[in-house]
Design a protein around this motif. Structure first.
Motif, PDB file in Angstrom:
ATOM      1  N   GLY A 134       0.808  -1.219   0.000  1.00 24.35           N
ATOM      2  CA  GLY A 134       0.000   0.000   0.000  1.00 24.35           C
ATOM      3  C   GLY A 134       0.838   1.264   0.000  1.00 24.35           C
ATOM      4  N   ASP A 135       2.136   1.129   0.252  1.00 21.66           N
ATOM      5  CA  ASP A 135       3.044   2.269   0.227  1.00 21.66           C
ATOM      6  C   ASP A 135       3.258   2.660  -1.235  1.00 21.66           C
ATOM      7  N   ARG A 136       3.129   3.946  -1.541  1.00 20.82           N
ATOM      8  CA  ARG A 136       3.264   4.384  -2.930  1.00 20.82           C
ATOM      9  C   ARG A 136       4.378   5.407  -3.037  1.00 20.82           C
ATOM     10  N   SER A 137       5.071   5.368  -4.156  1.00 22.19           N
ATOM     11  CA  SER A 137       6.166   6.311  -4.364  1.00 22.19           C
ATOM     12  C   SER A 137       5.616   7.694  -4.696  1.00 22.19           C
ATOM     13  N   ALA A 138       6.452   8.693  -4.518  1.00 26.54           N
ATOM     14  CA  ALA A 138       6.056  10.063  -4.843  1.00 26.54           C
ATOM     15  C   ALA A 138       5.692  10.177  -6.317  1.00 26.54           C
ATOM     16  N   SER A 139       6.423   9.471  -7.180  1.00 24.68           N
ATOM     17  CA  SER A 139       6.122   9.542  -8.612  1.00 24.68           C
ATOM     18  C   SER A 139       4.756   8.950  -8.931  1.00 24.68           C
ATOM     19  N   THR A 140       4.362   7.906  -8.214  1.00 24.23           N
ATOM     20  CA  THR A 140       3.043   7.302  -8.420  1.00 24.23           C
ATOM     21  C   THR A 140       1.950   8.281  -8.013  1.00 24.23           C
ATOM     22  N   VAL A 141       2.111   8.894  -6.862  1.00 23.89           N
ATOM     23  CA  VAL A 141       1.120   9.850  -6.370  1.00 23.89           C
ATOM     24  C   VAL A 141       1.043  11.059  -7.301  1.00 23.89           C
ATOM     25  N   LEU A 142       2.184  11.565  -7.741  1.00 24.44           N
ATOM     26  CA  LEU A 142       2.209  12.715  -8.639  1.00 24.44           C
ATOM     27  C   LEU A 142       1.508  12.395  -9.959  1.00 24.44           C
TER      28      LEU A 142
END
Length: 50
Positions: free
Chosen positions: A7-15
């Motif tokens: 469930g942890d998402r990278s900053a690039s995924t969120v962006l």
């Protein structure tokens, strides 16, 4: 060391989600344009042609 959890998402995924654009992974790690120039150029052309 960073530990990733489900469930942890990278900053690039969120962006990418916030911008409404797909996340695109380029070949070759942080220096793909040096390690895999042909593959990197193809991926870049594909993104820019969208």
């Amino acid at each position: 060391m960073t530990t990733r959890v489900p469930g942890d998402r990278s900053a690039s995924t969120v962006l990418a989600e916030r911008l409404g654009t797909p996340l695109v992974e380029f070949p070759g790690d942080h220096v793909g344009f040096l390690r895999c120039p042909v593959e990197f150029a193809k991926a870049l052309r594909d993104v820019l042609d969208r």
